[in-house]
Design an enzyme around this catalytic site. Sequence first.
Site, PDB file in Angstrom:
ATOM      1  N   ASP A  73       0.871  -1.176   0.000  1.00  0.00           N
ATOM      2  CA  ASP A  73       0.000   0.000   0.000  1.00  0.00           C
ATOM      3  C   ASP A  73       0.911   1.230   0.000  1.00  0.00           C
ATOM      4  OD1 ASP A  73      -1.642   2.104   0.441  1.00  0.00           O
ATOM      5  OD2 ASP A  73      -2.601   1.301   2.248  1.00  0.00           O
ATOM      6  N   LYS A  97       4.911  13.692 -27.743  1.00  0.00           N
ATOM      7  CA  LYS A  97       4.558  13.313 -29.116  1.00  0.00           C
ATOM      8  C   LYS A  97       5.562  13.927 -30.087  1.00  0.00           C
ATOM      9  CE  LYS A  97      -0.360  12.793 -28.166  1.00  0.00           C
ATOM     10  NZ  LYS A  97      -0.874  11.495 -28.539  1.00  0.00           N
ATOM     11  N   GLU A 100     -11.720  13.325 -30.740  1.00  0.00           N
ATOM     12  CA  GLU A 100     -11.621  11.887 -30.469  1.00  0.00           C
ATOM     13  C   GLU A 100     -12.919  11.205 -30.892  1.00  0.00           C
ATOM     14  OE1 GLU A 100      -9.278  10.887 -26.695  1.00  0.00           O
ATOM     15  OE2 GLU A 100     -10.425  12.654 -26.124  1.00  0.00           O
ATOM     16  N   HIS A 129      -3.337  19.434 -22.122  1.00  0.00           N
ATOM     17  CA  HIS A 129      -2.804  19.174 -23.463  1.00  0.00           C
ATOM     18  C   HIS A 129      -2.978  20.379 -24.407  1.00  0.00           C
ATOM     19  CE1 HIS A 129      -2.599  15.241 -21.849  1.00  0.00           C
ATOM     20  NE2 HIS A 129      -3.818  14.841 -22.152  1.00  0.00           N
TER      21      HIS A 129
HETATM   22  P1  NDP Z   1      -6.061   2.498 -12.633  1.00  0.00           P
HETATM   23  O1  NDP Z   1      -7.192   2.646 -11.704  1.00  0.00           O
HETATM   24  O2  NDP Z   1      -6.207   1.615 -13.830  1.00  0.00           O
HETATM   25  O3  NDP Z   1      -4.787   1.980 -11.856  1.00  0.00           O
HETATM   26  C1  NDP Z   1      -4.463   2.437 -10.579  1.00  0.00           C
HETATM   27  C2  NDP Z   1      -3.366   1.548 -10.012  1.00  0.00           C
HETATM   28  O4  NDP Z   1      -3.035   2.040  -8.728  1.00  0.00           O
HETATM   29  C3  NDP Z   1      -3.717   0.096  -9.854  1.00  0.00           C
HETATM   30  O5  NDP Z   1      -2.589  -0.661 -10.210  1.00  0.00           O
HETATM   31  C4  NDP Z   1      -4.010  -0.035  -8.359  1.00  0.00           C
HETATM   32  O6  NDP Z   1      -3.739  -1.348  -7.991  1.00  0.00           O
HETATM   33  C5  NDP Z   1      -3.003   0.959  -7.792  1.00  0.00           C
HETATM   34  N1  NDP Z   1      -3.347   1.512  -6.488  1.00  0.00           N
HETATM   35  C6  NDP Z   1      -4.511   2.127  -6.131  1.00  0.00           C
HETATM   36  N2  NDP Z   1      -4.466   2.519  -4.850  1.00  0.00           N
HETATM   37  C7  NDP Z   1      -3.237   2.151  -4.374  1.00  0.00           C
HETATM   38  C8  NDP Z   1      -2.583   2.266  -3.131  1.00  0.00           C
HETATM   39  N3  NDP Z   1      -3.179   2.835  -2.069  1.00  0.00           N
HETATM   40  N4  NDP Z   1      -1.343   1.777  -3.011  1.00  0.00           N
HETATM   41  C9  NDP Z   1      -0.721   1.198  -4.057  1.00  0.00           C
HETATM   42  N5  NDP Z   1      -1.290   1.047  -5.259  1.00  0.00           N
HETATM   43  C10 NDP Z   1      -2.534   1.508  -5.414  1.00  0.00           C
HETATM   44  O7  NDP Z   1      -5.656   3.998 -13.058  1.00  0.00           O
HETATM   45  P2  NDP Z   1      -4.921   4.482 -14.383  1.00  0.00           P
HETATM   46  O8  NDP Z   1      -3.762   3.597 -14.670  1.00  0.00           O
HETATM   47  O9  NDP Z   1      -5.931   4.679 -15.453  1.00  0.00           O
HETATM   48  O10 NDP Z   1      -4.455   5.947 -13.983  1.00  0.00           O
HETATM   49  C11 NDP Z   1      -3.358   6.186 -13.130  1.00  0.00           C
HETATM   50  C12 NDP Z   1      -2.987   7.667 -13.203  1.00  0.00           C
HETATM   51  O11 NDP Z   1      -2.661   8.017 -14.533  1.00  0.00           O
HETATM   52  C13 NDP Z   1      -4.091   8.628 -12.812  1.00  0.00           C
HETATM   53  O12 NDP Z   1      -3.497   9.769 -12.258  1.00  0.00           O
HETATM   54  C14 NDP Z   1      -4.727   8.999 -14.132  1.00  0.00           C
HETATM   55  O13 NDP Z   1      -5.389  10.231 -14.080  1.00  0.00           O
HETATM   56  C15 NDP Z   1      -3.479   9.084 -14.976  1.00  0.00           C
HETATM   57  N6  NDP Z   1      -3.756   8.951 -16.419  1.00  0.00           N
HETATM   58  C16 NDP Z   1      -4.225   7.791 -16.913  1.00  0.00           C
HETATM   59  C17 NDP Z   1      -4.445   7.675 -18.283  1.00  0.00           C
HETATM   60  C18 NDP Z   1      -4.915   6.398 -18.876  1.00  0.00           C
HETATM   61  O14 NDP Z   1      -4.960   6.352 -20.123  1.00  0.00           O
HETATM   62  N7  NDP Z   1      -5.235   5.391 -18.101  1.00  0.00           N
HETATM   63  C19 NDP Z   1      -4.196   8.820 -19.223  1.00  0.00           C
HETATM   64  C20 NDP Z   1      -3.664   9.975 -18.573  1.00  0.00           C
HETATM   65  C21 NDP Z   1      -3.459  10.029 -17.216  1.00  0.00           C
HETATM   66  P3  NDP Z   1      -4.306  -2.030  -6.646  1.00  0.00           P
HETATM   67  O15 NDP Z   1      -5.780  -1.777  -6.619  1.00  0.00           O
HETATM   68  O16 NDP Z   1      -3.903  -3.448  -6.789  1.00  0.00           O
HETATM   69  O17 NDP Z   1      -3.584  -1.350  -5.532  1.00  0.00           O
HETATM   70  C1  BG6 Z   2      -5.820  11.916 -21.591  1.00  0.00           C
HETATM   71  C2  BG6 Z   2      -7.262  12.201 -21.271  1.00  0.00           C
HETATM   72  O1  BG6 Z   2      -4.992  12.787 -20.868  1.00  0.00           O
HETATM   73  O2  BG6 Z   2      -5.601  12.115 -22.982  1.00  0.00           O
HETATM   74  C3  BG6 Z   2      -8.177  11.315 -22.104  1.00  0.00           C
HETATM   75  O3  BG6 Z   2      -7.495  11.951 -19.890  1.00  0.00           O
HETATM   76  C4  BG6 Z   2      -7.861  11.446 -23.578  1.00  0.00           C
HETATM   77  O4  BG6 Z   2      -9.548  11.641 -21.875  1.00  0.00           O
HETATM   78  C5  BG6 Z   2      -6.371  11.257 -23.822  1.00  0.00           C
HETATM   79  O5  BG6 Z   2      -8.599  10.456 -24.268  1.00  0.00           O
HETATM   80  C6  BG6 Z   2      -6.027  11.595 -25.259  1.00  0.00           C
HETATM   81  O6  BG6 Z   2      -4.684  11.267 -25.503  1.00  0.00           O
HETATM   82  P1  BG6 Z   2      -4.218  10.863 -26.957  1.00  0.00           P
HETATM   83  O7  BG6 Z   2      -2.739  10.710 -26.855  1.00  0.00           O
HETATM   84  O8  BG6 Z   2      -4.921   9.572 -27.287  1.00  0.00           O
HETATM   85  O9  BG6 Z   2      -4.641  11.970 -27.865  1.00  0.00           O
END
Ligand code: NDP
Ligand code: BG6
Length: 487
Positions: A89, A177, A211, A235
């Site tokens: 955690d 990019k 998008e 962005h």
């Molecule tokens: P997810 O919910 O898919 O993943 C979150 C991860 O964090 C999981 O691996 C979870 O695993 C872990 N986690 C959650 N709480 C804890 C904790 N207390 N301690 C340790 N690990 C923890 O989120 P995303 O990957 O989508 O997003 C992550 C970040 O990236 C966010 O800030 C999001 O805004 C940003 N982001 C994501 C994008 C995307 O395309 N997904 C695009 C742009 C930004 P577990 O539950 O096993 O702990």
């Molecule tokens: C992320 C946004 O930061 O950028 C998403 O949270 C969005 O909503 C994405 O879809 C777009 O990124 P890209 O590289 O696919 O244009």
Amino acid sequence: MAETPQADVIVLFGGAGDLARRMLLPSLYFLDSDGFLPEGFRLVATARSDMTRGAFLDMVRADLAARPEGLDETVWARFSARVEYVAADATSPEGVAALKPHLEGVRAPIFYLALSPSLYGRVCVALAAAGLASDESRIVLEKPIGRDLESSRVINVSVGAVFDEDRIFRIDHYLGKETVQNLIALRFANTLFEPLWNNLTVDHVQITVAETEGVGERWPYYDEYGALRDMLQNHMLQLLCLVAMEPPADMEPDSVRNEKVKVLRSLRRFTRADAQAASIRGQYTPGVVGGKTAKGYEEERGEPSDIDTFVALRADIDNWRWAGVPFFLRTGKRLPERRTQIAIQFKGVPHSIFGNAAKDDLTPNRLVIDLQPDEDIELLLMNKAPGITQGGIRLQSLPLSLSLLKAYQGPGARRRIAYERLLLDVIVGNSTLFVRRDEVEEAWRWVDGVADAWKEAGLTPKPYAAGSWGPAGAFALIERAGRAWYD
Ligand code: NDP
Ligand code: BG6
């Protein structure tokens, strides 16, 4: 300030999350494939889920094998040997202490927080309490840094209490990019454009991030942010800054970031009148995108919401270079095509020598920078149309094209993930393509002004059918200024 050594370990918090699996782990694998990872470099993935290293590796391998590039067994053997998995955690010092045995003797670890931003402060406190944050360690923060100026300050203060600003790498993946960096090269490695890059010659600028995807299952996050805070605050304002900034003296991180922040400070504050006349919010309703029926946002979310999935607005930069040049920004989900484009529209010629026959053909020059789906730069120039005509010559507009698509052709060539460039920069400690605290806060200050003006004007999202270019008001706002979107 301590020197910046090459990092030797990356600790990936949220290591099994969506971002890590789709972007970060493949990027690290490709960096390894291209020989960019330092010898002995290790990756410690961590999340709370109790998983063995073997199970984690099976998952990563399956993700990589499912990619169009396929899996190279030699690279995989090298890459997988670098990977460890720790269940912990991240928000408690006891949890984070589980990482300690994996960081023995490590001089410069990178802590990459692919976690919800609401956890950033607590993770930093836990890292400090566990004695893992040294003055050579770096921390990488994903967007969004807050939801407004106040909440972004809270995050920045709590992270800043543990890490110095020059150790904090705030990601905006658009800066990774290829074409975004090419924008810097285009502007500052050529003498051609700079003398024209101002209000004497440029009529207006359009930035579109369209998008086709909807919000889908991300709605719990998205419903708090909307298009304004999810895309425009980061962005799109970053793209605007790169177009509008003054030439920096060099590519040092602060030289570039100083210029960007000046642009953000020069953005004219949005008023209630601007909200009504120069902006529009939209939300998609059911429709058809790419031949397939698509749900509306309300159906995805399960109940009505007043969040915007589309925003278009006019921004004005009050400085000598850009006074009087409107910047039109629009972004939306479930639009007819995926397109990220910057268009610099130049003014027309002051006088036409071609007579009436060619009058209607004479169109002003335009520089079009496509980031997605293809990376392309085109300069639209007037030419003589081939052939002979009675009474003078006919004109036509044709593109001078710098297709970056060609650069991706040939054996082994592939399009890079934006995160590859950024991860490599974190490893070597170069923060030029990362966002400084004052930049994030200035961007929020302006966006808060837009949100306040919307509230004052009572501006609610107008419906638009999925697969359309947004609500009718998006066209009206640019037409009111005597221009039109390039669709
Ligand atoms: P997810 O919910 O898919 O993943 C979150 C991860 O964090 C999981 O691996 C979870 O695993 C872990 N986690 C959650 N709480 C804890 C904790 N207390 N301690 C340790 N690990 C923890 O989120 P995303 O990957 O989508 O997003 C992550 C970040 O990236 C966010 O800030 C999001 O805004 C940003 N982001 C994501 C994008 C995307 O395309 N997904 C695009 C742009 C930004 P577990 O539950 O096993 O702990
Ligand atoms: C992320 C946004 O930061 O950028 C998403 O949270 C969005 O909503 C994405 O879809 C777009 O990124 P890209 O590289 O696919 O244009």
